[in-house]
Design a protein around this motif. Structure first.
Motif, PDB file in Angstrom:
ATOM      1  N   LYS A 135       0.832  -1.203   0.000  1.00  0.00           N
ATOM      2  CA  LYS A 135       0.000   0.000   0.000  1.00  0.00           C
ATOM      3  C   LYS A 135       0.868   1.254   0.000  1.00  0.00           C
ATOM      4  O   LYS A 135       0.595   2.215  -0.725  1.00  0.00           O
ATOM      5  CB  LYS A 135      -0.946   0.023   1.194  1.00  0.00           C
ATOM      6  CG  LYS A 135      -1.867   1.247   1.186  1.00  0.00           C
ATOM      7  CD  LYS A 135      -2.787   1.278   2.368  1.00  0.00           C
ATOM      8  CE  LYS A 135      -3.700   2.480   2.405  1.00  0.00           C
ATOM      9  NZ  LYS A 135      -3.310   3.679   1.715  1.00  0.00           N
ATOM     10  N   ALA A 136       1.936   1.272   0.774  1.00  0.00           N
ATOM     11  CA  ALA A 136       2.819   2.436   0.833  1.00  0.00           C
ATOM     12  C   ALA A 136       3.473   2.694  -0.523  1.00  0.00           C
ATOM     13  O   ALA A 136       3.551   3.841  -0.971  1.00  0.00           O
ATOM     14  CB  ALA A 136       3.886   2.236   1.905  1.00  0.00           C
TER      15      ALA A 136
ATOM     16  N   GLU B 133      11.198  11.500  -4.147  1.00  0.00           N
ATOM     17  CA  GLU B 133      10.579  12.197  -3.014  1.00  0.00           C
ATOM     18  C   GLU B 133       9.334  11.466  -2.529  1.00  0.00           C
ATOM     19  O   GLU B 133       9.101  11.350  -1.324  1.00  0.00           O
ATOM     20  CB  GLU B 133      10.229  13.634  -3.407  1.00  0.00           C
ATOM     21  CG  GLU B 133      11.431  14.542  -3.505  1.00  0.00           C
ATOM     22  CD  GLU B 133      11.091  15.916  -4.079  1.00  0.00           C
ATOM     23  OE1 GLU B 133       9.899  16.184  -4.383  1.00  0.00           O
ATOM     24  OE2 GLU B 133      12.022  16.717  -4.237  1.00  0.00           O
ATOM     25  N   ASN B 134       8.522  10.983  -3.451  1.00  0.00           N
ATOM     26  CA  ASN B 134       7.297  10.294  -3.053  1.00  0.00           C
ATOM     27  C   ASN B 134       7.592   8.935  -2.440  1.00  0.00           C
ATOM     28  O   ASN B 134       6.903   8.519  -1.504  1.00  0.00           O
ATOM     29  CB  ASN B 134       6.324  10.199  -4.229  1.00  0.00           C
ATOM     30  CG  ASN B 134       5.555  11.483  -4.401  1.00  0.00           C
ATOM     31  OD1 ASN B 134       4.606  11.735  -3.672  1.00  0.00           O
ATOM     32  ND2 ASN B 134       5.988  12.319  -5.324  1.00  0.00           N
ATOM     33  N   LEU B 135       8.604   8.255  -2.935  1.00  0.00           N
ATOM     34  CA  LEU B 135       8.982   6.989  -2.299  1.00  0.00           C
ATOM     35  C   LEU B 135       9.492   7.228  -0.878  1.00  0.00           C
ATOM     36  O   LEU B 135       9.128   6.508   0.050  1.00  0.00           O
ATOM     37  CB  LEU B 135      10.034   6.261  -3.137  1.00  0.00           C
ATOM     38  CG  LEU B 135       9.508   5.570  -4.392  1.00  0.00           C
ATOM     39  CD1 LEU B 135      10.661   5.112  -5.273  1.00  0.00           C
ATOM     40  CD2 LEU B 135       8.611   4.395  -4.031  1.00  0.00           C
TER      41      LEU B 135
ATOM     42  N   VAL C 285       7.411   5.511   1.787  1.00  0.00           N
ATOM     43  CA  VAL C 285       8.029   4.203   2.037  1.00  0.00           C
ATOM     44  C   VAL C 285       9.235   4.301   2.965  1.00  0.00           C
ATOM     45  O   VAL C 285       9.366   3.542   3.903  1.00  0.00           O
ATOM     46  CB  VAL C 285       8.429   3.521   0.705  1.00  0.00           C
ATOM     47  CG1 VAL C 285       9.068   2.175   0.964  1.00  0.00           C
ATOM     48  CG2 VAL C 285       7.217   3.380  -0.201  1.00  0.00           C
ATOM     49  N   GLY C 286      10.132   5.221   2.683  1.00  0.00           N
ATOM     50  CA  GLY C 286      11.353   5.348   3.477  1.00  0.00           C
ATOM     51  C   GLY C 286      12.502   5.822   2.610  1.00  0.00           C
ATOM     52  O   GLY C 286      12.322   6.137   1.446  1.00  0.00           O
ATOM     53  N   ASP C 287      13.693   5.868   3.175  1.00  0.00           N
ATOM     54  CA  ASP C 287      14.880   6.379   2.470  1.00  0.00           C
ATOM     55  C   ASP C 287      15.539   5.310   1.598  1.00  0.00           C
ATOM     56  O   ASP C 287      15.066   4.200   1.475  1.00  0.00           O
ATOM     57  CB  ASP C 287      15.901   6.909   3.482  1.00  0.00           C
ATOM     58  CG  ASP C 287      15.395   8.159   4.177  1.00  0.00           C
ATOM     59  OD1 ASP C 287      14.600   8.891   3.565  1.00  0.00           O
ATOM     60  OD2 ASP C 287      15.795   8.393   5.330  1.00  0.00           O
TER      61      ASP C 287
END
Length: 144
Positions: free
Chosen positions: A11-12, A127-129, A133-135
């Motif tokens: 989902k993320a 940026e959206n990931l 989601v994370g780095d």
């Protein structure tokens, strides 16, 4: 004890993809619009983008019959030497005047907008990931 978070992860990632596609659509719309030749406003008025969430893709373009001829040129001026050679004549529907032409030079607007924004598109995706989601993401775009 093991906890399955795969649904949350999926989902993320999907949320990140959808947000990125929407942002890319807006970016590209604003990049293409001023580059469209304006003999009339028909090309500009038909500019739009469509997001397909099932394919996680975005399509941007203009919905006119002649758009491809503006982008790539016609006749002897057509890119890749694929245009009609030697010229041709036609009758203007509005004036009835007989006109001879060798074609029109290309006036690209979609391709330059894309080329000028490839890095911005990558940045939007990254940026959206990161946000959803994370780095630790690096995005590359392949020609396909």
């Amino acid at each position: 004890m093991f906890k399955d978070n795969s649904d949350n992860c999926i989902k993320a990632i999907r949320d990140a993809q959808e947000a990125a596609l929407r942002a890319i659509g807006e970016l590209m719309y604003s990049a293409v619009f001023p580059l469209i030749p304006t003999d009339t406003t028909e090309l500009q008025n038909s500019l739009d983008y469509k997001i397909d969430l099932s394919e996680m893709s975005i399509t941007i373009g203009v919905n006119t019959e002649y758009a491809i001829y503006v982008e790539f040129g016609t006749g002897v001026f057509a890119e890749n030497d694929e245009g009609r050679q030697g010229g041709w004549a036609y009758t203007d529907k509005e004036t009835g005047e007989k006109i001879f032409t060798m074609g029109n030079k290309p006036q690209p607007y979609l391709r330059p907008a894309y080329r000028d924004n490839v890095e911005n598109i990558k940045q939007i995706i990254e940026e959206n990931l990161r946000k959803h989601v994370g780095d630790n993401f690096k995005v590359s775009i392949k020609k396909g």
